[in-house]
Design a protein around this motif. Structure first.
Motif, PDB file in Angstrom:
ATOM      1  N   VAL A 178       0.850  -1.188   0.000  1.00  0.00           N
ATOM      2  CA  VAL A 178       0.000   0.000   0.000  1.00  0.00           C
ATOM      3  C   VAL A 178       0.888   1.240   0.000  1.00  0.00           C
ATOM      4  N   HIS A 182      -1.398   4.874   3.773  1.00  0.00           N
ATOM      5  CA  HIS A 182      -2.643   4.107   3.741  1.00  0.00           C
ATOM      6  C   HIS A 182      -2.955   3.592   5.156  1.00  0.00           C
ATOM      7  N   TRP A 184      -3.909   0.770   6.257  1.00  0.00           N
ATOM      8  CA  TRP A 184      -3.373  -0.565   6.512  1.00  0.00           C
ATOM      9  C   TRP A 184      -1.897  -0.526   6.900  1.00  0.00           C
ATOM     10  N   ALA A 185      -1.174   0.516   6.491  1.00  0.00           N
ATOM     11  CA  ALA A 185       0.267   0.566   6.741  1.00  0.00           C
ATOM     12  C   ALA A 185       0.583   0.628   8.230  1.00  0.00           C
ATOM     13  N   SER A 186      -0.341   1.128   9.047  1.00  0.00           N
ATOM     14  CA  SER A 186      -0.090   1.268  10.484  1.00  0.00           C
ATOM     15  C   SER A 186      -0.708   0.137  11.313  1.00  0.00           C
ATOM     16  N   ARG A 187      -1.362  -0.809  10.661  1.00  0.00           N
ATOM     17  CA  ARG A 187      -1.989  -1.904  11.391  1.00  0.00           C
ATOM     18  C   ARG A 187      -1.029  -3.066  11.571  1.00  0.00           C
ATOM     19  N   VAL A 190      -3.793  -7.380   8.687  1.00  0.00           N
ATOM     20  CA  VAL A 190      -5.093  -7.235   8.036  1.00  0.00           C
ATOM     21  C   VAL A 190      -5.565  -8.631   7.657  1.00  0.00           C
ATOM     22  N   VAL A 195      -8.732  -8.051   2.741  1.00  0.00           N
ATOM     23  CA  VAL A 195      -7.980  -7.775   1.507  1.00  0.00           C
ATOM     24  C   VAL A 195      -8.760  -8.284   0.295  1.00  0.00           C
ATOM     25  N   PRO A 248      -4.588  -0.669  -2.786  1.00  0.00           N
ATOM     26  CA  PRO A 248      -3.529  -1.638  -2.535  1.00  0.00           C
ATOM     27  C   PRO A 248      -3.317  -2.540  -3.763  1.00  0.00           C
ATOM     28  N   ARG A 267       4.668  -2.641   3.148  1.00  0.00           N
ATOM     29  CA  ARG A 267       4.146  -3.997   3.085  1.00  0.00           C
ATOM     30  C   ARG A 267       3.142  -4.208   4.208  1.00  0.00           C
ATOM     31  N   VAL A 268       2.037  -4.857   3.878  1.00  0.00           N
ATOM     32  CA  VAL A 268       0.975  -5.124   4.848  1.00  0.00           C
ATOM     33  C   VAL A 268       1.089  -6.566   5.313  1.00  0.00           C
TER      34      VAL A 268
END
Length: 304
Positions: A178, A182, A184-187, A190, A195, A248, A267-268
């Motif tokens: 992402v 984004h 998702w980048a801080s989670r 996921v 996704v 993404p 990277r997620v």
């Protein structure tokens, strides 16, 4: 009956069945439409069979034509082996090798394999092979090998092939990436279902990357992924679109390695088993039908 097959007419017939058109088959075989039509009609007269149903909308195989074509494939494979063998006796087989490869292989794997091949040949005192590279998606790579345009191909699609010989030579990991801002980048992670429910930036149908992702989702979740947010023609365009925040994407870890290292993409972590796909070599015939120089390239790839 005493029928002696006209090998070029058989190749024309196979091309007609593949393209659905005598004119397209003629272009593929490098002859005029008039010559191709005459050759096919001459073969039908010699056999006493109608092989093609001709109409203004194209041509289709008759039932007899379908059966005859399936029998003729064995003869054409033998003719291909004979031509290859003659080239080897003339010392011509090592001069050029046509290789078809999907985009990830062509950009990130094949160059190293070719260096290994050249080094091996030079060490043995032989002139290096001239390689002609045909880059396409996995589906088109298969077609180029089937048609004989390439002696060997390398694909990323995990689907089994029933009409080509294949050998898995490597594994490749697919990752979700992402834009760095984004959500998702801080989670921490996921879910795969989240996704899969998201429209991604993706390649066209026939791409090994796209098909591998579809099969993973179908196999693990029992349903297909969401339709792409946008379809782009190559990985470079996809990476730019992701970095710009469009959506993404799922890409090879090899393709995005520099973007991740330089902080252009994030990277997620996906809460599922690693998403792996095979890198597969394909060719016509059987294991023994691989030409010597193509076998050398295959061994270079496996060693790498």
């Amino acid at each position: 009956m005493g029928y002696v097959p006209d090998v070029e007419a058989l190749r024309l017939l196979r091309a007609v069945f593949e393209t659905g058109s005598i004119s397209a088959a003629a272009r593929e075989r490098g002859v005029t439409q008039q010559s191709a039509s005459a050759r096919l009609r001459a073969m039908e007269r010699s056999l006493g069979l109608e092989l093609l149903l001709r109409s203004p909308h194209g041509v289709t195989a008759t039932p007899a034509g379908e059966v005859f074509a399936s029998w003729a494939d064995d003869l054409l494979h033998a003719a291909d082996r004979l031509e290859t063998g003659v080239d080897q006796l003339r010392g011509e087989s090592g001069r050029e090798l046509a290789v078809a490869a999907s985009q990830t292989v062509a950009a990130h794997l094949l160059p190293h394999w070719l260096v290994t091949l050249r080094t091996t040949q030079q060490a043995a005192g032989r002139p290096p092979t001239e390689v002609r590279l045909l880059t396409a998606n996995s589906a088109d790579t298969c077609e180029r090998v089937r048609s004989g345009a390439a002696s060997i191909g390398f694909i990323e699609s995990p689907e089994p092939l029933t009409d080509l010989w294949s050998r898995v030579i490597a594994r490749d990991e697919l990752v979700v990436v992402v834009a760095t801002d984004h959500p998702w980048a801080s989670r921490d992670a996921v879910g795969l279902d989240e996704v899969a429910a998201t429209g991604l930036v993706a390649r066209e149908r026939g791409s090994g990357t796209r098909r591998a992702w579809e099969l993973v989702v179908e196999g693990r979740l029992g349903r297909p992924p969401a339709e792409p947010a946008i379809v782009l023609a190559n990985a470079a365009a996809i990476r730019s679109a992701v970095a710009g925040g469009l959506a993404p994407a799922v890409l090879s870890s090899r393709v995005v390695a520099d973007d991740l290292r330089l902080g252009r993409l994030a990277r997620v972590a996906v809460a599922t088993e690693p998403i792996l796909r095979p890198i597969t070599a394909i060719w016509r015939g059987t294991a023994r039908d691989l030409t010597p120089v193509a076998r050398e390239l295959l061994e270079a790839a496996r060693a790498a």
